[in-house]
Write a protein that holds these residues in place. Sequence first.
Motif, mmCIF file in Angstrom:
data_model
loop_
_atom_site.group_PDB
_atom_site.id
_atom_site.type_symbol
_atom_site.label_atom_id
_atom_site.label_comp_id
_atom_site.label_asym_id
_atom_site.label_seq_id
_atom_site.Cartn_x
_atom_site.Cartn_y
_atom_site.Cartn_z
ATOM 1 N N ASN A 179 3.212 -5.263 23.470
ATOM 2 C CA ASN A 179 2.319 -4.187 23.892
ATOM 3 C C ASN A 179 2.653 -3.800 25.330
ATOM 4 O O ASN A 179 1.926 -4.113 26.271
ATOM 5 C CB ASN A 179 0.854 -4.618 23.775
ATOM 6 C CG ASN A 179 0.411 -4.738 22.343
ATOM 7 O OD1 ASN A 179 0.891 -4.000 21.480
ATOM 8 N ND2 ASN A 179 -0.472 -5.665 22.048
ATOM 9 N N GLY A 180 3.766 -3.144 25.510
ATOM 10 C CA GLY A 180 4.205 -2.706 26.821
ATOM 11 C C GLY A 180 5.065 -3.745 27.520
ATOM 12 O O GLY A 180 5.126 -4.917 27.131
ATOM 13 N N ARG A 313 2.025 2.126 24.750
ATOM 14 C CA ARG A 313 2.023 0.667 24.796
ATOM 15 C C ARG A 313 3.079 0.044 23.895
ATOM 16 O O ARG A 313 2.791 -0.793 23.038
ATOM 17 C CB ARG A 313 0.633 0.103 24.433
ATOM 18 C CG ARG A 313 -0.534 0.618 25.235
ATOM 19 C CD ARG A 313 -0.308 0.674 26.747
ATOM 20 N NE ARG A 313 0.130 -0.586 27.312
ATOM 21 C CZ ARG A 313 1.112 -0.674 28.221
ATOM 22 N NH1 ARG A 313 1.753 0.404 28.655
ATOM 23 N NH2 ARG A 313 1.442 -1.837 28.701
#
Length: 470
Positions: A179-180, A313
């Motif tokens: 997520n990122g 993300r």
Amino acid sequence: MRPIEVVDRLGRWSSGRGPLYVLLATRLRQLIDDGDLPPGAVLPPDRALAGALAVGRTTVVAAYDLLRAEGRITRRQGSGTRVAGVPSGAQVLDAPVDPLFLDSLEARDDDVLLAICAAPGDPPKELAEAYVRIAPELAALEDDIGYYPYGHPALRQALADRYTARGVATRVEQVMVTNGGQQALSLLAHALVSPGDRVLVEAPTYPGALEAFREQGAVLHGLPVGLEGIEAAVRERRPAVAYVVPTYHNPTGAVMSALTRQRLAGVGVPVIEDEVPADLGFPGETQPAPVAAYSDSVVSIGSLSKSVWGGLRIGWIRAAAPLINRVARLRAVHDLGGNVPSQLAAVHLLPLLDAPGLHTTLKARHDHLHALLTQSLPSWQVPTVTGGQCLWVRLPYGDGASFAQTALRHGLAVLPGTGLDVTGAGTPYIRLHFRAQPTALTEAAHRLTKAWTTYHPPSHHPIPRPTIAI
């Protein structure tokens, strides 16, 4: 605050590996960051806290010194040791800027321009188009619970193919979607660093990386950009890991040579290369192969947050399969997996990284802001860059932290260099990004100029220029 109150809040601070002062500093850092020790709170004197904890005074002094170097506490003769900042509601004069600039990640209702968080201000039209394209894929899903701790296979394969095309032969099992980029950093810090471990970083460097390593209780040692002198540092300090931003370095924009990359890959410690800015080159600019091209032991991280949109993300880790398996197990404990629609959309968005529009826009905005600054503030040192998203500006006198407070009073939030440099050499610098629309960049330069005309630094003596050895 009385020693016994601090002891109660510390809890079992000494459980774990690493020197006692690092463990104590790690727990105090958590209490400060969580607000249990609020801004302005007075911490116990060295001897008093040492007695309450039944440790040597040097343990407390070393822990306090570590937190002071990070800007989390202040220590002044006569006023004791305090948590940095002031209580809520009081006038802020010299409160340090949060190293992760949390406030800048949220939309603001006031008229303050944000020149702190360097990221695209608007999602591209291709983002919505990508979600339209994946609608049939989502509708066709069957027997899929949607949990992918390693990431969706389609995106993992697309990323593996992209690395292979760049000269880094990669199998799908060597790729994990996160997520990122920040989660990628945090997971790697968790996997590779224990309290008290030494971590080599560039000075200056990306502040989010410093925070990720500090969260694990690392002791950070800064080297010049490019990790110059890393061979000697590895022999003397026995680090657990080295972190580097080799292409369009954040914040200086430097690009590491191919020879240096090759040498770095063979230093004998795990190397994390942050490639998040690597896709932000200006038109016509070429770059050497990633550090990972020279050794399969190098760990690479990337993200679409700076090239497409932060709200997507999507980040990733490229590493040896055993490390990917280890990190995936850690990740599953936290969130089981990422957003599947976003990952499917990302497959269609990866070609944007090579599209000319992004690179042309970046250069135009860089040139626009640089021209405004050199014209309105000729005494400032504003080097040009060939890619990335930041200008690393040296002030002719004063310091970045106090000027940042002056700029904020003129409606502009800038990032002082102190939060990016563990050696302290970043004091006279500020970081400015050029990702905003041209009208916003023009207004930012106007507010910077007004702030500079009213700026009164703590000391009026010019900052000495560094001596260059021939």
